[in-house]
Design an enzyme around this catalytic site. Structure first.
Site, short mmCIF file in Angstrom:
data_model
loop_
_atom_site.label_atom_id
_atom_site.label_comp_id
_atom_site.label_asym_id
_atom_site.label_seq_id
_atom_site.Cartn_x
_atom_site.Cartn_y
_atom_site.Cartn_z
CE LYS A 177 -3.28 1.85 3.50
NZ LYS A 177 -2.90 3.23 3.52
P1 FBP Z 1 -6.09 7.46 4.68
O1 FBP Z 1 -6.80 6.84 3.51
O2 FBP Z 1 -7.02 8.20 5.57
O3 FBP Z 1 -4.89 8.27 4.23
O4 FBP Z 1 -5.56 6.25 5.56
C1 FBP Z 1 -4.55 5.41 5.12
C2 FBP Z 1 -3.53 5.24 6.20
O5 FBP Z 1 -2.46 4.42 5.81
C3 FBP Z 1 -4.08 4.72 7.50
O6 FBP Z 1 -4.08 3.33 7.57
C4 FBP Z 1 -3.16 5.36 8.49
O7 FBP Z 1 -3.79 5.62 9.70
C5 FBP Z 1 -2.79 6.64 7.85
O8 FBP Z 1 -2.98 6.50 6.47
C6 FBP Z 1 -1.37 7.00 8.13
O9 FBP Z 1 -1.05 8.13 7.36
P2 FBP Z 1 0.24 8.98 7.65
O10 FBP Z 1 1.26 8.05 8.23
O11 FBP Z 1 0.64 9.56 6.33
O12 FBP Z 1 -0.18 10.02 8.61
#
Ligand code: FBP
Length: 270
Positions: A177
């Site tokens: 991802k």
């Molecule tokens: P979003 O779709 O809201 O961006 O979430 C994806 C994700 O990977 C979540 O699983 C995680 O909480 C968050 O993004 C972490 O994002 P970052 O580390 O960039 O703050």
């Protein structure tokens, strides 16, 4: 990767993972746009939508809420995670074991790797233990592959995101991802760098229906296998509407206009 190891969290080889670990990663501030989402039941209810192939949560939320949804939701256990209160070099605590995630009912594990962090070596070793244990349980492995750290100037550049997907392949993930690298060409390179391993796009902060569906369309055209998304779904007043649109793009190969039509009438305010 092992072909088919991610079958439980994909449909026709595509994934739409609803991520809800934000209470840990960002804090309750992410629930402010739709206060009802502070209650995990609200988001598990969203996760029962046909389009959603798995819901990714941390241990405490899984323990408390998954028993009520185990017939309707596929669980992806997000094994590590760190709060936004942590101010050090990017790192992520392993909060539950694979054995315990299997006991709670998970069909797959999720694991963040901050390639480029000063903690990369320890994180990769932790990933190795989790990945090999997941194989014993026939669980799929999703790597949240997020290069970042003090030495990294641009964590979404094409080079960096292609490296991120490749790390997933090299270290044994079934799905990586990654953040969207900004263009279809860059995403195509990231997908190619992953070999036969599936790549899904990370949702990011909330945008308009059209902007979001267009980016997902671009990612799919570039060879992505779907999406792992949190805020762009649960921060909407009507998350089912955008899920209808995402289902059209990801599983039915719809155009952006067709996907917008699928959301029409349901999403009034976004
Ligand atoms: P979003 O779709 O809201 O961006 O979430 C994806 C994700 O990977 C979540 O699983 C995680 O909480 C968050 O993004 C972490 O994002 P970052 O580390 O960039 O703050």
């Amino acid at each position: 990767m092992i072909p088919g190891a991610d079958d439980a969290i994909t449909r026709d080889g595509k994934a739409l993972i609803l991520a809800y670990d934000h209470g840990l990663e960002h804090g309750p501030v992410d629930f402010e746009p739709v206060p009802a989402t502070t209650d995990p039941s609200t988001v598990f209810d969203v996760g029962t939508h046909d389009a959603v192939t798995a819901v990714a949560v941390q241990k405490g939320v899984a323990e408390a809420y998954y028993p009520s949804y185990e017939d309707d939701v596929t669980l992806l256990a997000k094994l590590n995670g760190t709060s936004n209160l942590w101010m050090g070099e990017p790192d992520s605590a392993v909060n539950w074991s694979v054995d315990y995630a299997a006991e709670v009912g998970a069909d797959a594990i999720g694991f963040t790797l901050y390639g480029g962090s000063n903690n990369e070596v320890e994180m990769a070793e932790e990933f190795r233990k989790a990945q090999e244990k997941a194989r014993e349980h026939d669980m799929g492995v999703v790597m949240w592959s997020y290069p970042r750290g003090q030495g990294l100037k641009d964590d979404t550049s094409p080079d960096t995101i292609a490296y991120a997907t490749r790390l997933g392949l090299e270290l044994g993930a079934d799905i990586a991802k990654v953040k969207y690298p900004g263009s279809a060409d860059a995403m195509e390179w990231a997908v190619r760098s992953a070999g036969d391993m599936n790549v899904v796009m990370s949702g990011g902060s909330k945008t308009s229906d059209e902007a979001f569906l267009s980016t997902v369309r671009e990612a799919m055209d570039a060879g992505a296998s779907g999406l792992a998304v949190g805020r762009n779904v649960f921060q909407r007043e009507n998350p089912e509407a955008i899920l209808d649109g995402l289902e059209a793009v990801i599983f039915d190969d719809a155009t952006v206009d067709e996907a917008l039509s699928a959301t029409a009438g349901l999403e009034a305010s976004d």
